[in-house]
Design a protein around this motif. Structure first.
Motif, PDB file in Angstrom:
ATOM      1  N   GLU A  32       0.994   4.200  -2.861  1.00  0.00           N
ATOM      2  CA  GLU A  32       0.740   5.600  -2.529  1.00  0.00           C
ATOM      3  C   GLU A  32       1.866   6.496  -3.038  1.00  0.00           C
ATOM      4  O   GLU A  32       1.626   7.586  -3.563  1.00  0.00           O
ATOM      5  CB  GLU A  32       0.597   5.752  -1.016  1.00  0.00           C
ATOM      6  CG  GLU A  32      -0.724   5.252  -0.471  1.00  0.00           C
ATOM      7  CD  GLU A  32      -1.903   6.027  -1.016  1.00  0.00           C
ATOM      8  OE1 GLU A  32      -2.052   7.204  -0.688  1.00  0.00           O
ATOM      9  OE2 GLU A  32      -2.679   5.437  -1.793  1.00  0.00           O
ATOM     10  N   TRP A  87       0.832  -1.213   0.000  1.00  0.00           N
ATOM     11  CA  TRP A  87       0.000   0.000   0.000  1.00  0.00           C
ATOM     12  C   TRP A  87       0.862   1.256   0.000  1.00  0.00           C
ATOM     13  O   TRP A  87       0.589   2.207  -0.745  1.00  0.00           O
ATOM     14  CB  TRP A  87      -0.913  -0.023   1.236  1.00  0.00           C
ATOM     15  CG  TRP A  87      -1.573   1.282   1.507  1.00  0.00           C
ATOM     16  CD1 TRP A  87      -2.689   1.790   0.900  1.00  0.00           C
ATOM     17  CD2 TRP A  87      -1.154   2.271   2.462  1.00  0.00           C
ATOM     18  NE1 TRP A  87      -2.996   3.026   1.412  1.00  0.00           N
ATOM     19  CE2 TRP A  87      -2.070   3.347   2.371  1.00  0.00           C
ATOM     20  CE3 TRP A  87      -0.110   2.352   3.370  1.00  0.00           C
ATOM     21  CZ2 TRP A  87      -1.947   4.476   3.162  1.00  0.00           C
ATOM     22  CZ3 TRP A  87       0.012   3.474   4.161  1.00  0.00           C
ATOM     23  CH2 TRP A  87      -0.908   4.527   4.054  1.00  0.00           C
ATOM     24  N   SER A 109      -6.916   2.994  -2.738  1.00  0.00           N
ATOM     25  CA  SER A 109      -5.910   2.733  -1.709  1.00  0.00           C
ATOM     26  C   SER A 109      -6.550   2.518  -0.343  1.00  0.00           C
ATOM     27  O   SER A 109      -6.122   1.646   0.424  1.00  0.00           O
ATOM     28  CB  SER A 109      -4.916   3.894  -1.648  1.00  0.00           C
ATOM     29  OG  SER A 109      -4.208   4.021  -2.868  1.00  0.00           O
ATOM     30  N   ALA A 168      -7.083   7.338  -4.477  1.00  0.00           N
ATOM     31  CA  ALA A 168      -7.149   7.417  -3.014  1.00  0.00           C
ATOM     32  C   ALA A 168      -8.240   6.505  -2.471  1.00  0.00           C
ATOM     33  O   ALA A 168      -8.044   5.825  -1.445  1.00  0.00           O
ATOM     34  CB  ALA A 168      -7.398   8.861  -2.584  1.00  0.00           C
ATOM     35  N   LYS A 211      -8.136   0.783  -8.986  1.00  0.00           N
ATOM     36  CA  LYS A 211      -6.823   1.347  -9.280  1.00  0.00           C
ATOM     37  C   LYS A 211      -6.384   0.993 -10.695  1.00  0.00           C
ATOM     38  O   LYS A 211      -5.632   1.740 -11.322  1.00  0.00           O
ATOM     39  CB  LYS A 211      -5.790   0.832  -8.267  1.00  0.00           C
ATOM     40  CG  LYS A 211      -6.066   1.269  -6.835  1.00  0.00           C
ATOM     41  CD  LYS A 211      -4.978   0.852  -5.888  1.00  0.00           C
ATOM     42  CE  LYS A 211      -3.756   1.731  -6.025  1.00  0.00           C
ATOM     43  NZ  LYS A 211      -3.971   3.105  -5.574  1.00  0.00           N
TER      44      LYS A 211
END
Length: 335
Positions: free
Chosen positions: A37, A33, A70, A67, A102
């Motif tokens: 990011e 993760w 995530s 976002a 994503k």
């Protein structure tokens, strides 16, 4: 929309590449993760490099979608291993939805065509190739334990939606976005057979075809399919190479794009015939708008812009690259 190189661009590109490699080599979900990011924050400055309003809007859409993905990825991956998880049976599905979001895959594709239509061709190239590498690897390697019926639904939905929505577009970037969604259906089909490396092979071949194509469009600054008619009287060789790349993307034999589709059909023949029919129908619809682009390119333009000549004749390396990727890779795959 032009792409401006600067020292900041070099820094963000290097960080983006490093973060993707970190995600591919991660050993736990938290590190994965964090790497994704970092990849997100590295790509946003590249999207905003031209500082146009539409690119700022596209970067905000991209940030919000990524976002959300995530957040779902981190929450679901933690709850899957927590003894205090609420509805643990739903966590793997939420994890898959986060990765699909994503990746820009249907039914979580709502942001992808909109972002693609508002950014430069260089950013489109990165978004359609490198930025998909880590999410696709997560999807095919780490979520293979998902329900086969759900995977089949996602594969068929991508193929059909990419074909149907692509036929109704005139902007080249939007067409290429729905084309990417259609190709994702073929990549996901290999998950039914537990063949993750075949999905990555298909993705590699897809990237080798779109990179020279997008570079052509970037050099000539094309946005709509009707603008391609300007190439007809200036450089027939460029017209031929663009047509070859588009036909190879459509998957017509004996070009490179046909080989992974043939392998998918052969592997799925004894497993799931309805999915094969759906994938082929989606591919036929993709072929329709690829041929529409080629036909528009062959029609002579009334308002010929001769300033394009210097750009067309400045692309011999792209022509060589397109020849190798669209035709030269096929014998290698067959071997």
């Amino acid at each position: 929309m032009s792409f401006m190189w600067s020292p900041a661009t070099t820094l963000t590109l290097s960080t983006m590449i490093t973060s993707t490699l970190m995600a591919l080599s991660s050993t736990n979900w938290v590190f994965l993760w964090a790497s994704m990011e970092l990849n997100l924050l590295s790509f946003i400055p590249i999207l905003m490099m031209s500082k146009l309003n539409q690119e700022v809007e596209a970067s905000i859409k991209y940030f919000l979608a990524q976002a959300l993905g995530s957040a779902l990825l981190l929450t679901s991956s933690i709850m899957m291993w927590s003894p205090y998880s609420i509805l643990p049976s739903l966590m793997p599905m939420i994890l898959m939805i986060s990765v699909l979001l994503k990746l820009g895959s249907a039914p979580c594709h709502f942001w992808y065509p909109s972002v693609m239509s508002s950014i430069s061709w260089i950013s489109c190239t990165i978004l359609s190739s490198w930025q998909k590498l880590a999410p696709l690897a997560i999807l095919v390697f780490f979520t293979s334990q998902m329900s086969k019926s759900l995977i089949m639904l996602m594969a068929g939905l991508n193929a059909m939606l990419g074909g149907i929505m692509g036929m109704n577009q005139s902007q080249l970037r939007t067409i290429m976005a729905y084309s990417s969604i259609g190709h994702l259906g073929w990549m996901l089909s290999f998950m039914l057979l537990d063949k993750p490396m075949m999905s990555m092979l298909y993705f590699t071949i897809y990237c080798s075809l779109i990179i020279p194509l997008f570079m052509f469009f970037n050099i000539m600054n094309f946005t709509t399919s009707k603008q391609l008619s300007k190439i007809t009287m200036i450089s027939p060789s460029s017209q031929m190479f663009i047509s070859t790349l588009l036909i190879s993307l459509a998957g017509l034999p004996p070009l490179t794009g046909f080989m992974p589709k043939m392998l998918a059909i052969m592997m799925l023949a004894n497993y799931n015939t309805p999915l094969i029919i759906i994938l082929i129908l989606g591919s036929l619809m993709n072929l329709f708008f690829y041929l529409n682009i080629i036909i528009n390119m062959m029609m002579p333009s009334q308002n010929m812009n001769t300033n394009l000549t210097k750009y067309v004749h400045a692309t011999p390396s792209l022509m060589l690259l397109s020849s190798v990727t669209s035709m030269g890779l096929a014998p290698m795959i067959m071997l």
